[in-house]
Write a protein that holds these residues in place. Structure first.
Motif, PDB file in Angstrom:
ATOM      1  N   GLU A 216      -4.745 -19.696  -1.848  1.00  0.00           N
ATOM      2  CA  GLU A 216      -4.771 -18.755  -0.725  1.00  0.00           C
ATOM      3  C   GLU A 216      -4.172 -17.426  -1.177  1.00  0.00           C
ATOM      4  O   GLU A 216      -2.997 -17.373  -1.532  1.00  0.00           O
ATOM      5  CB  GLU A 216      -3.973 -19.326   0.451  1.00  0.00           C
ATOM      6  N   PRO A 217      -4.948 -16.361  -1.171  1.00  0.00           N
ATOM      7  CA  PRO A 217      -4.474 -15.098  -1.752  1.00  0.00           C
ATOM      8  C   PRO A 217      -3.228 -14.539  -1.072  1.00  0.00           C
ATOM      9  O   PRO A 217      -3.098 -14.582   0.147  1.00  0.00           O
ATOM     10  CB  PRO A 217      -5.663 -14.148  -1.553  1.00  0.00           C
ATOM     11  N   ILE A 218      -2.333 -14.035  -1.906  1.00  0.00           N
ATOM     12  CA  ILE A 218      -1.205 -13.217  -1.455  1.00  0.00           C
ATOM     13  C   ILE A 218      -1.463 -11.818  -1.995  1.00  0.00           C
ATOM     14  O   ILE A 218      -1.574 -11.611  -3.209  1.00  0.00           O
ATOM     15  CB  ILE A 218       0.134 -13.760  -1.977  1.00  0.00           C
ATOM     16  N   ASN A 219      -1.599 -10.870  -1.102  1.00  0.00           N
ATOM     17  CA  ASN A 219      -1.995  -9.522  -1.490  1.00  0.00           C
ATOM     18  C   ASN A 219      -0.798  -8.675  -1.901  1.00  0.00           C
ATOM     19  O   ASN A 219       0.317  -8.881  -1.426  1.00  0.00           O
ATOM     20  CB  ASN A 219      -2.754  -8.852  -0.344  1.00  0.00           C
ATOM     21  N   ILE A 220      -1.061  -7.735  -2.772  1.00  0.00           N
ATOM     22  CA  ILE A 220      -0.022  -6.847  -3.295  1.00  0.00           C
ATOM     23  C   ILE A 220       0.166  -5.667  -2.349  1.00  0.00           C
ATOM     24  O   ILE A 220      -0.794  -4.966  -2.004  1.00  0.00           O
ATOM     25  CB  ILE A 220      -0.400  -6.311  -4.689  1.00  0.00           C
ATOM     26  N   ALA A 221       1.396  -5.427  -1.929  1.00  0.00           N
ATOM     27  CA  ALA A 221       1.769  -4.218  -1.194  1.00  0.00           C
ATOM     28  C   ALA A 221       2.719  -3.443  -2.106  1.00  0.00           C
ATOM     29  O   ALA A 221       3.904  -3.769  -2.196  1.00  0.00           O
ATOM     30  CB  ALA A 221       2.431  -4.562   0.131  1.00  0.00           C
ATOM     31  N   HIS A 222       2.172  -2.458  -2.812  1.00  0.00           N
ATOM     32  CA  HIS A 222       2.922  -1.799  -3.882  1.00  0.00           C
ATOM     33  C   HIS A 222       3.492  -0.464  -3.418  1.00  0.00           C
ATOM     34  O   HIS A 222       2.768   0.410  -2.942  1.00  0.00           O
ATOM     35  CB  HIS A 222       2.009  -1.574  -5.089  1.00  0.00           C
ATOM     36  N   PHE A 223       4.814  -0.328  -3.553  1.00  0.00           N
ATOM     37  CA  PHE A 223       5.525   0.906  -3.237  1.00  0.00           C
ATOM     38  C   PHE A 223       6.244   1.345  -4.513  1.00  0.00           C
ATOM     39  O   PHE A 223       7.377   0.909  -4.771  1.00  0.00           O
ATOM     40  CB  PHE A 223       6.510   0.679  -2.096  1.00  0.00           C
ATOM     41  N   PRO A 224       5.595   2.185  -5.322  1.00  0.00           N
ATOM     42  CA  PRO A 224       6.104   2.491  -6.668  1.00  0.00           C
ATOM     43  C   PRO A 224       7.546   2.974  -6.701  1.00  0.00           C
ATOM     44  O   PRO A 224       8.327   2.571  -7.564  1.00  0.00           O
ATOM     45  CB  PRO A 224       5.145   3.585  -7.171  1.00  0.00           C
ATOM     46  N   GLU A 225       7.918   3.845  -5.781  1.00  0.00           N
ATOM     47  CA  GLU A 225       9.233   4.481  -5.815  1.00  0.00           C
ATOM     48  C   GLU A 225      10.209   3.875  -4.821  1.00  0.00           C
ATOM     49  O   GLU A 225      11.185   4.520  -4.430  1.00  0.00           O
ATOM     50  CB  GLU A 225       9.079   5.985  -5.545  1.00  0.00           C
ATOM     51  N   MET A 226       9.983   2.664  -4.415  1.00  0.00           N
ATOM     52  CA  MET A 226      10.857   2.051  -3.417  1.00  0.00           C
ATOM     53  C   MET A 226      12.311   2.040  -3.877  1.00  0.00           C
ATOM     54  O   MET A 226      12.612   1.743  -5.037  1.00  0.00           O
ATOM     55  CB  MET A 226      10.394   0.617  -3.136  1.00  0.00           C
ATOM     56  N   ASN A 227      13.200   2.381  -2.954  1.00  0.00           N
ATOM     57  CA  ASN A 227      14.639   2.395  -3.222  1.00  0.00           C
ATOM     58  C   ASN A 227      15.197   0.999  -2.965  1.00  0.00           C
ATOM     59  O   ASN A 227      15.332   0.574  -1.817  1.00  0.00           O
ATOM     60  CB  ASN A 227      15.319   3.427  -2.319  1.00  0.00           C
ATOM     61  N   TRP A 228      15.522   0.272  -4.043  1.00  0.00           N
ATOM     62  CA  TRP A 228      15.990  -1.105  -3.877  1.00  0.00           C
ATOM     63  C   TRP A 228      16.601  -1.592  -5.184  1.00  0.00           C
ATOM     64  O   TRP A 228      16.442  -0.979  -6.245  1.00  0.00           O
ATOM     65  CB  TRP A 228      14.835  -2.038  -3.510  1.00  0.00           C
TER      66      TRP A 228
END
Length: 249
Positions: A216-228
């Protein structure tokens, strides 16, 4: 309090994985403080996540605990949304066991978080599952720290996670320890784990990536510059205090 509705997917439940022993941060926490309760300025680390989830409209926050569990009990008194769930095998079984404990407790859509991360709390306004993308992993560009968990994908769907970048031909980024899943996901994932006969020595994220690739696919939610950042050792803690926290408080 705002509730963010993601298409037809309203998320009011969260699971936080907090059962580990956090041995690499013992120089700071000693034997009395579990890693998720590491003090960061005004409050323990895990409370930043609890407050972010509450602000995002989450009404039930299940915290899977094991190591030094009694230290977490105050959270139930402080936050009406929090419920502590015990992992009695935290000392002998990996994080996958903590996650699978929730199979019978969570059938609705939910967020999944690791307890040792610090991040921009407004991310839940942008981390938005939709009707077509109801299972998501939140990712970013690699941090200038050790212990990155790299991912690869096909057609925007997660295929692999590993700490060894050499095992991925072209690493696309790293996982942040924040996920979102659709209703019924826990039962479907638990069935898969039973079918492949896991022995509970596996890290939860590796099996989620395998499930995404095979079932069952898990999709990528990409935030390149995320502060974490994740806080696993003293270098991570210093980065959290000097680079992440000042931008979110």
């Amino acid at each position: 309090m705002n509730t963010f509705i993601h298409g037809e997917m309203e998320i009011k439940t969260a699971i936080i994985l907090a059962a580990g022993k956090g041995t690499r941060l013992r120089s700071v926490t000693g034997d009395e403080i579990p890693k998720p309760l590491t003090p960061l300025k005004e409050q323990p680390l895990i409370e930043y996540s609890i407050q972010a989830l509450r602000s995002a409209g989450v009404q039930k926050i299940l915290v899977g605990c094991g190591h030094l569990l009694p230290e977490f009990n105050y959270l139930e008194k402080k936050y009406s949304e929090v419920e502590i769930v015990e992992n009695p095998f935290y000392d002998t079984r990996a994080s996958i066991y903590t996650l699978l404990m929730f199979e019978s407790l969570v059938d609705e859509p939910f967020y999944l978080l690791e307890a040792d991360i610090l991040y921009d709390p407004t991310i839940f306004e942008r981390f938005t599952p939709t009707d077509k993308n109801q299972n998501l992993i939140l990712t970013s560009d690699p941090l200038n720290l050790d212990d990155n968990v790299y991912f690869s994908s096909e057609a925007g769907q997660l295929t692999k996670l590993t700490k060894n970048a050499e095992k991925i031909a072209d690493p696309e980024g790293v996982m942040t320890g924040i996920w979102a899943f659709s209703a019924g996901f826990m039962k479907r994932f638990a069935t898969f784990c039973n079918q492949i006969d896991i022995d509970y020595s596996e890290d939860y994220e590796v099996l989620l990536a395998q499930y995404s690739s095979e079932q069952e696919p898990i999709n990528i939610a990409h935030f390149p510059e995320m502060n974490w950042c994740e806080i696993d050792n003293e270098d991570h803690l210093e980065f959290a205090l000097t680079d992440v926290l000042p931008k979110i408080v």
